[in-house]
Motif scaffolding. Structure first.
Motif, short mmCIF file in Angstrom:
data_model
loop_
_atom_site.label_atom_id
_atom_site.label_comp_id
_atom_site.label_asym_id
_atom_site.label_seq_id
_atom_site.Cartn_x
_atom_site.Cartn_y
_atom_site.Cartn_z
N GLU A 33 0.84 -1.18 0.00
CA GLU A 33 0.00 0.00 0.00
C GLU A 33 0.88 1.25 0.00
OE1 GLU A 33 -4.13 0.90 2.12
OE2 GLU A 33 -2.47 0.77 3.53
N ILE A 34 0.63 2.15 -0.92
CA ILE A 34 1.38 3.40 -1.02
C ILE A 34 0.39 4.54 -0.89
CG2 ILE A 34 2.87 4.82 -2.47
CD1 ILE A 34 3.75 2.20 -3.87
N LEU A 35 0.57 5.35 0.16
CA LEU A 35 -0.35 6.46 0.43
C LEU A 35 0.43 7.75 0.63
CD1 LEU A 35 -2.59 4.74 3.13
CD2 LEU A 35 -3.20 5.14 0.75
N ARG A 36 -0.18 8.87 0.23
CA ARG A 36 0.39 10.16 0.60
C ARG A 36 0.24 10.29 2.12
NH1 ARG A 36 -3.10 14.23 -2.19
NH2 ARG A 36 -4.58 12.55 -2.01
N LYS A 37 1.19 10.97 2.77
CA LYS A 37 1.19 11.05 4.23
C LYS A 37 -0.10 11.66 4.77
CE LYS A 37 3.76 12.47 8.26
NZ LYS A 37 4.98 13.10 8.77
N GLU A 38 -0.63 12.69 4.10
CA GLU A 38 -1.85 13.32 4.62
C GLU A 38 -3.04 12.37 4.58
OE1 GLU A 38 -1.35 14.85 0.32
OE2 GLU A 38 -0.04 14.40 2.02
N ILE A 39 -3.09 11.48 3.60
CA ILE A 39 -4.16 10.48 3.53
C ILE A 39 -3.96 9.44 4.63
CG2 ILE A 39 -5.23 8.68 2.12
CD1 ILE A 39 -5.79 11.55 1.16
N ALA B 108 -5.59 7.08 9.81
CA ALA B 108 -5.21 6.71 11.18
C ALA B 108 -6.06 7.45 12.21
CB ALA B 108 -3.72 7.02 11.41
N GLN B 109 -6.33 8.73 11.97
CA GLN B 109 -7.16 9.52 12.89
C GLN B 109 -8.59 8.99 12.91
OE1 GLN B 109 -6.20 11.77 15.09
NE2 GLN B 109 -8.29 11.98 15.83
N THR B 110 -9.13 8.67 11.75
CA THR B 110 -10.49 8.13 11.66
C THR B 110 -10.59 6.81 12.40
OG1 THR B 110 -10.84 9.23 9.55
CG2 THR B 110 -12.32 7.42 10.07
N ASN B 111 -9.59 5.95 12.21
CA ASN B 111 -9.57 4.66 12.92
C ASN B 111 -9.50 4.86 14.43
OD1 ASN B 111 -9.72 3.28 10.52
ND2 ASN B 111 -7.53 2.83 10.44
N LYS B 112 -8.69 5.82 14.85
CA LYS B 112 -8.55 6.10 16.28
C LYS B 112 -9.88 6.59 16.87
CE LYS B 112 -5.69 8.76 19.48
NZ LYS B 112 -4.59 9.72 19.59
N GLU B 113 -10.56 7.47 16.14
CA GLU B 113 -11.86 7.98 16.60
C GLU B 113 -12.90 6.87 16.65
OE1 GLU B 113 -12.73 11.17 13.91
OE2 GLU B 113 -11.15 12.45 14.75
N SER B 114 -12.89 6.00 15.67
CA SER B 114 -13.85 4.88 15.65
C SER B 114 -13.62 3.95 16.82
CB SER B 114 -13.71 4.10 14.34
OG SER B 114 -14.09 4.90 13.25
N ALA B 115 -12.36 3.67 17.11
CA ALA B 115 -12.04 2.78 18.22
C ALA B 115 -12.42 3.41 19.56
CB ALA B 115 -10.56 2.43 18.20
N ALA B 116 -12.31 4.71 19.66
CA ALA B 116 -12.61 5.41 20.91
C ALA B 116 -14.08 5.32 21.27
CB ALA B 116 -12.18 6.87 20.82
#
Length: 75
Positions: A41-47, A52-60
């Motif tokens: 998987e190759i992603l631009r850092k901002e993506i 990662a932030q969305t996953n963190k919020e979902s887990a919270a």
């Protein structure tokens, strides 16, 4: 951090199967080409950061284990 200088048309190889090539150099931008296996998987850092932030919020928010079990039974 490893810092390398490359010119247009030159490449960098990572672990035998990932190649990064300098395609174009302009005043303030560089165009890169990536040749890697499909499973890399190759992603631009901002993506990447946004995911990662969305996953963190979902887990919270978490989910009650019983609610999860009920949802699994319905499928």
């Amino acid at each position: 951090m490893l810092v390398l200088s490359r010119k247009k048309g030159e490449s960098i190889i990572i672990q035998d199967d990932i190649e990064i090539t300098i395609l174009e150099v302009n005043a303030d931008t560089i165009k890169l080409g990536f040749n890697a296996p499909r499973d890399v998987e190759i992603l631009r850092k901002e993506i990447y950061t946004m995911i990662a932030q969305t996953n963190k919020e979902s887990a919270a928010h978490g989910m009650d284990i019983q609610v999860l079990k009920d949802k699994m039974k319905k499928t």
